[in-house]
Scaffold this motif. Sequence first.
Motif, PDB file in Angstrom:
ATOM      1  N   SER A 162      -6.236  42.871 -24.122  1.00  8.49           N
ATOM      2  CA  SER A 162      -5.847  41.900 -25.146  1.00  8.49           C
ATOM      3  C   SER A 162      -4.886  40.870 -24.568  1.00  8.49           C
ATOM      4  CB  SER A 162      -5.194  42.606 -26.339  1.00  8.49           C
ATOM      5  OG  SER A 162      -3.890  43.063 -26.000  1.00  8.49           O
ATOM      6  N   TYR A 163      -4.748  39.769 -25.299  1.00  8.64           N
ATOM      7  CA  TYR A 163      -3.710  38.775 -25.001  1.00  8.64           C
ATOM      8  C   TYR A 163      -3.453  37.956 -26.259  1.00  8.64           C
ATOM      9  CZ  TYR A 163      -7.455  35.250 -24.453  1.00  8.64           C
ATOM     10  OH  TYR A 163      -8.525  34.417 -24.664  1.00  8.64           O
ATOM     11  N   GLY A 164      -2.368  37.205 -26.266  1.00  9.14           N
ATOM     12  CA  GLY A 164      -2.025  36.358 -27.396  1.00  9.14           C
ATOM     13  C   GLY A 164      -2.634  34.974 -27.235  1.00  9.14           C
ATOM     14  N   GLU A 165      -3.081  34.390 -28.313  1.00  8.17           N
ATOM     15  CA  GLU A 165      -3.809  33.119 -28.219  1.00  8.17           C
ATOM     16  C   GLU A 165      -2.951  31.984 -27.663  1.00  8.17           C
ATOM     17  OE1 GLU A 165      -5.176  32.027 -32.064  1.00  8.17           O
ATOM     18  OE2 GLU A 165      -3.165  31.789 -32.939  1.00  8.17           O
ATOM     19  N   VAL A 178      -3.946  33.607 -17.961  1.00  9.01           N
ATOM     20  CA  VAL A 178      -4.053  34.968 -18.500  1.00  9.01           C
ATOM     21  C   VAL A 178      -5.290  35.140 -19.373  1.00  9.01           C
ATOM     22  CG1 VAL A 178      -2.531  34.455 -20.469  1.00  9.01           C
ATOM     23  CG2 VAL A 178      -2.812  36.815 -19.686  1.00  9.01           C
ATOM     24  N   GLY A 179      -5.627  34.137 -20.175  1.00  9.81           N
ATOM     25  CA  GLY A 179      -6.788  34.260 -21.046  1.00  9.81           C
ATOM     26  C   GLY A 179      -8.084  34.325 -20.262  1.00  9.81           C
ATOM     27  N   SER A 180      -8.262  33.392 -19.330  1.00  6.65           N
ATOM     28  CA  SER A 180      -9.498  33.369 -18.548  1.00  6.65           C
ATOM     29  C   SER A 180      -9.618  34.603 -17.666  1.00  6.65           C
ATOM     30  CB  SER A 180      -9.577  32.089 -17.709  1.00  6.65           C
ATOM     31  OG  SER A 180      -8.471  31.978 -16.827  1.00  6.65           O
ATOM     32  N   CYS A 181      -8.517  35.072 -17.099  1.00  6.25           N
ATOM     33  CA  CYS A 181      -8.562  36.275 -16.260  1.00  6.25           C
ATOM     34  C   CYS A 181      -8.910  37.505 -17.093  1.00  6.25           C
ATOM     35  CB  CYS A 181      -7.217  36.481 -15.557  1.00  6.25           C
ATOM     36  SG  CYS A 181      -6.880  35.280 -14.251  1.00  6.25           S
ATOM     37  N   THR A 182      -8.298  37.618 -18.273  1.00  6.73           N
ATOM     38  CA  THR A 182      -8.590  38.765 -19.139  1.00  6.73           C
ATOM     39  C   THR A 182     -10.052  38.763 -19.555  1.00  6.73           C
ATOM     40  OG1 THR A 182      -6.302  38.767 -19.956  1.00  6.73           O
ATOM     41  CG2 THR A 182      -7.935  39.947 -21.270  1.00  6.73           C
ATOM     42  N   SER A 198     -11.711  44.525 -26.924  1.00  6.31           N
ATOM     43  CA  SER A 198     -10.799  43.436 -26.577  1.00  6.31           C
ATOM     44  C   SER A 198     -10.330  42.746 -27.844  1.00  6.31           C
ATOM     45  CB  SER A 198     -11.474  42.430 -25.641  1.00  6.31           C
ATOM     46  OG  SER A 198     -12.535  41.768 -26.292  1.00  6.31           O
ATOM     47  N   ALA A 199      -9.202  42.063 -27.729  1.00  4.65           N
ATOM     48  CA  ALA A 199      -8.638  41.358 -28.874  1.00  4.65           C
ATOM     49  C   ALA A 199      -7.845  40.154 -28.393  1.00  4.65           C
ATOM     50  CB  ALA A 199      -7.739  42.281 -29.690  1.00  4.65           C
ATOM     51  N   VAL A 200      -7.881  39.090 -29.194  1.00  6.06           N
ATOM     52  CA  VAL A 200      -7.009  37.932 -28.993  1.00  6.06           C
ATOM     53  C   VAL A 200      -6.131  37.839 -30.235  1.00  6.06           C
ATOM     54  CG1 VAL A 200      -6.853  35.463 -28.591  1.00  6.06           C
ATOM     55  CG2 VAL A 200      -8.763  36.756 -27.615  1.00  6.06           C
ATOM     56  N   PHE A 206       5.477  37.302 -26.655  1.00  7.28           N
ATOM     57  CA  PHE A 206       6.534  38.152 -27.190  1.00  7.28           C
ATOM     58  C   PHE A 206       6.403  38.410 -28.690  1.00  7.28           C
ATOM     59  CE2 PHE A 206       8.278  36.077 -23.390  1.00  7.28           C
ATOM     60  CZ  PHE A 206       8.605  37.203 -22.647  1.00  7.28           C
ATOM     61  N   ASP A 207       5.279  38.063 -29.263  1.00  8.00           N
ATOM     62  CA  ASP A 207       5.073  38.246 -30.698  1.00  8.00           C
ATOM     63  C   ASP A 207       4.392  39.583 -31.002  1.00  8.00           C
ATOM     64  OD1 ASP A 207       6.145  35.733 -31.427  1.00  8.00           O
ATOM     65  OD2 ASP A 207       4.253  34.743 -30.917  1.00  8.00           O
TER      66      ASP A 207
END
Length: 225
Positions: A162-165, A178-182, A198-200, A206-207
């Motif tokens: 996962s990562y934050g949008e 980070v987004g493209s790598c994930t 997976s999740a965005v 930090f949220d």
Amino acid sequence: MKLEIRGKTVTLFRDETVMPETILYLIGEDTEAEALYRGLHDPETALAVIGGMDWNRDLSPWPSEKVFRGGADFAGKADMFLSLLTEEVIPAAEEAAAIAPHHLHRGIAGYSLAGLFALWSLYQTELFDRAASMSGSLWYDGFTEYAEKHPLCRMPKKLYLSYGEREPKTRNPRMMTVGSCTEELRDYYRGLGILVDSAVHPGGHFDDVPARILMGLSALSEHHG
């Protein structure tokens, strides 16, 4: 239950009435540990939170330059921490918690650099059969190339990424990938036939960190077999 092993803290949770089928090792500090365990709602899953790391030293797989002006360079000593984890910390934790190691599913999980470490560890040891990387530092220099060119020690039963949008919107040219790598690694692992959730998430790095960690742990807990 709390243990201290060579400067690392281990906070353990398990249902004493059930022999766990799965134990999840979360690399991170234990401030939310009990709430995370309760949030799993799964008596067959035990949780061990490992703290006390020097993150830039213990969780970086090879040396790399710092990303923040006032920070420290990445020392690349993850191999030393992984040896301590697999050879001393995990055996001691499972013995202290009276968890039978035979046929036990083990997962490793982490947030940020600890998420990077969790995935990297799958290339170093057969001990884990599942991993979760929440907002993982998969932008780390050379990691996607490493992950795609080296064999996993065993095929994991499940991965969670996962990562934050807002994370890719940082001005840092390394961290903005980070987004493209994930997503690249998500597709790569799925191409190997691995089950990958997976999740965005809304927000930045930090949220809602505890909620994101719980989602990753829950994804691993749901898949015992």
